[in-house]
Design a protein around this motif. Structure first.
Motif, short mmCIF file in Angstrom:
data_model
loop_
_atom_site.label_atom_id
_atom_site.label_comp_id
_atom_site.label_asym_id
_atom_site.label_seq_id
_atom_site.Cartn_x
_atom_site.Cartn_y
_atom_site.Cartn_z
N LEU A 1 8.00 52.53 -32.79
CA LEU A 1 7.77 53.85 -32.91
C LEU A 1 8.93 55.08 -32.47
O LEU A 1 9.12 55.53 -33.21
CB LEU A 1 6.64 54.37 -31.42
CG LEU A 1 5.54 53.51 -31.87
CD1 LEU A 1 4.59 54.01 -30.40
CD2 LEU A 1 4.58 54.72 -32.97
N LEU A 2 9.58 54.78 -31.89
CA LEU A 2 10.85 56.11 -32.03
C LEU A 2 11.63 56.41 -33.19
O LEU A 2 12.26 57.17 -33.32
CB LEU A 2 12.13 55.38 -30.64
CG LEU A 2 11.20 55.34 -29.10
CD1 LEU A 2 12.97 54.66 -27.74
CD2 LEU A 2 11.32 56.74 -28.94
N PHE A 3 11.93 55.01 -33.19
CA PHE A 3 12.21 55.18 -35.09
C PHE A 3 12.11 56.05 -35.92
O PHE A 3 12.45 56.86 -37.01
CB PHE A 3 12.51 53.43 -35.24
CG PHE A 3 13.07 52.91 -37.28
CD1 PHE A 3 14.47 53.55 -37.63
CD2 PHE A 3 13.24 53.02 -38.14
CE1 PHE A 3 15.37 53.07 -38.10
CE2 PHE A 3 12.75 53.12 -39.01
CZ PHE A 3 14.22 52.56 -39.25
N LEU A 4 10.44 55.68 -35.99
CA LEU A 4 9.47 56.18 -36.28
C LEU A 4 9.49 57.70 -36.21
O LEU A 4 9.67 59.06 -36.98
CB LEU A 4 8.32 55.93 -36.90
CG LEU A 4 8.29 54.46 -37.67
CD1 LEU A 4 6.69 53.69 -37.09
CD2 LEU A 4 8.20 54.91 -38.83
N LEU A 5 9.77 58.24 -34.72
CA LEU A 5 9.54 59.37 -34.52
C LEU A 5 11.44 60.53 -34.31
O LEU A 5 11.05 61.35 -34.79
CB LEU A 5 9.40 59.75 -32.68
CG LEU A 5 7.76 59.25 -32.52
CD1 LEU A 5 7.80 58.92 -31.18
CD2 LEU A 5 6.74 60.41 -33.05
N PHE A 6 11.82 59.67 -34.65
CA PHE A 6 12.90 60.18 -34.58
C PHE A 6 14.00 60.46 -36.03
O PHE A 6 14.76 61.41 -36.59
CB PHE A 6 14.10 59.28 -34.02
CG PHE A 6 14.72 60.08 -32.49
CD1 PHE A 6 14.93 61.73 -31.89
CD2 PHE A 6 14.18 59.23 -31.27
CE1 PHE A 6 15.05 61.67 -31.03
CE2 PHE A 6 13.86 59.68 -30.01
CZ PHE A 6 14.83 61.02 -29.28
N GLY A 7 13.44 59.31 -36.66
CA GLY A 7 13.57 59.24 -38.95
C GLY A 7 14.01 60.87 -39.29
O GLY A 7 14.69 61.13 -39.74
N PRO A 8 12.33 61.66 -39.29
CA PRO A 8 12.94 62.89 -39.79
C PRO A 8 14.11 63.74 -39.63
O PRO A 8 14.51 64.30 -40.45
CB PRO A 8 11.39 63.14 -39.69
CG PRO A 8 10.52 62.36 -39.64
CD PRO A 8 11.03 61.38 -38.35
N THR A 9 14.23 63.42 -38.18
CA THR A 9 14.93 64.57 -37.25
C THR A 9 16.76 64.51 -37.98
O THR A 9 17.36 64.35 -38.83
CB THR A 9 14.99 64.50 -36.76
OG1 THR A 9 13.56 64.67 -35.34
CG2 THR A 9 16.07 65.54 -35.54
N CYS A 10 16.84 62.83 -37.82
CA CYS A 10 18.22 62.21 -38.53
C CYS A 10 18.23 62.17 -39.89
O CYS A 10 19.25 62.85 -40.45
CB CYS A 10 17.98 60.76 -38.18
SG CYS A 10 18.04 60.25 -36.49
#
Length: 220
Positions: free
Chosen positions: A3-12
């Motif tokens: 979930l953290l991967f999915l939540l931070f992905g767009p920001t990255c």
């Protein structure tokens, strides 16, 4: 962790395109590629549910009240953004610094019209499908709906810092994240309250139209 991967992905993705690549076209390619790929992967490659069930989970269901409320909030957002741009544009922006930044980000020339069209027509659809469709459903599983709305709105706001901080004059640049977070809460509420994503997309599209109108009328 997933979930953290999915939540931070767009920001990255936006960080790589804007801060590392210094290019709006590159940022769009990475950012929208992420927003489109993740839900499509869930829909067509993993196929955990039937296609119709997956589309319903994403919010693709017509609800008349949802459309009406979404349109009303969108028109209100458009007018508030336009009024704010008219009254406060000289305070919120440094025209010289803004022009220099947009040139460095390649938001100029022949590409400008296409980039504006993407922000008005494509951005609201992909952002709403990803945040208020895919991730809101994922976070709601076994949790309170308010929890899911809050966290999707928070991480939705996070990557906007990468654009609003350089674009706006201090200290207003940090404050501008507040209406972004508020919009995320409203669109999340619309999505969960009425079981449809369409109203949120319409509202988001009108809000983005307001932002681009301010740019064209007062800043370009």
């Amino acid at each position: 962790m997933k979930l953290l991967f999915l939540l931070f992905g767009p920001t990255c993705m936006l960080f790589l395109g804007l801060q590392i690549g210094s290019s709006v076209p590159l940022a769009f390619l990475l950012f929208y590629g992420w927003l489109a790929f993740i839900p499509l992967y869930h829909l067509f490659l993993r196929r955990e549910e039937k296609l119709q069930e997956s589309l319903q989970q994403l919010g693709f269901a017509f609800n008349r009240k949802n459309v009406v409320v979404g349109t009303a909030t969108g028109i209100l957002s458009f007018l508030l953004i336009l009024l704010s741009g008219y009254v406060f544009s000289s305070t919120l922006f440094d025209p010289t610094a803004l022009a220099s930044l947009l040139t460095r980000w390649q938001f100029t020339g022949d590409l400008t019209g296409w980039l504006i069209a993407i922000l008005i027509l494509i951005n609201p659809i992909l952002e709403e499908v990803y945040w208020r469709g895919y991730l809101l459903h994922k976070l709601s599983s076994g949790r309170k709906t308010s929890y899911a709305i809050f966290w999707t709105s928070l991480f939705y706001s996070l990557y906007h810092l990468l654009s609003v901080i350089p674009l706006f004059s201090a200290p207003y640049n940090v404050m501008m994240i507040i209406p972004v977070f508020a919009a995320g809460l409203i669109w999340g509420y619309l999505r969960t309250r009425q079981g449809s994503l369409i109203g949120s997309i319409i509202s988001h599209m009108l809000a983005d139209t307001g932002i681009m109108t301010v740019y064209l009328l007062f800043l370009s």
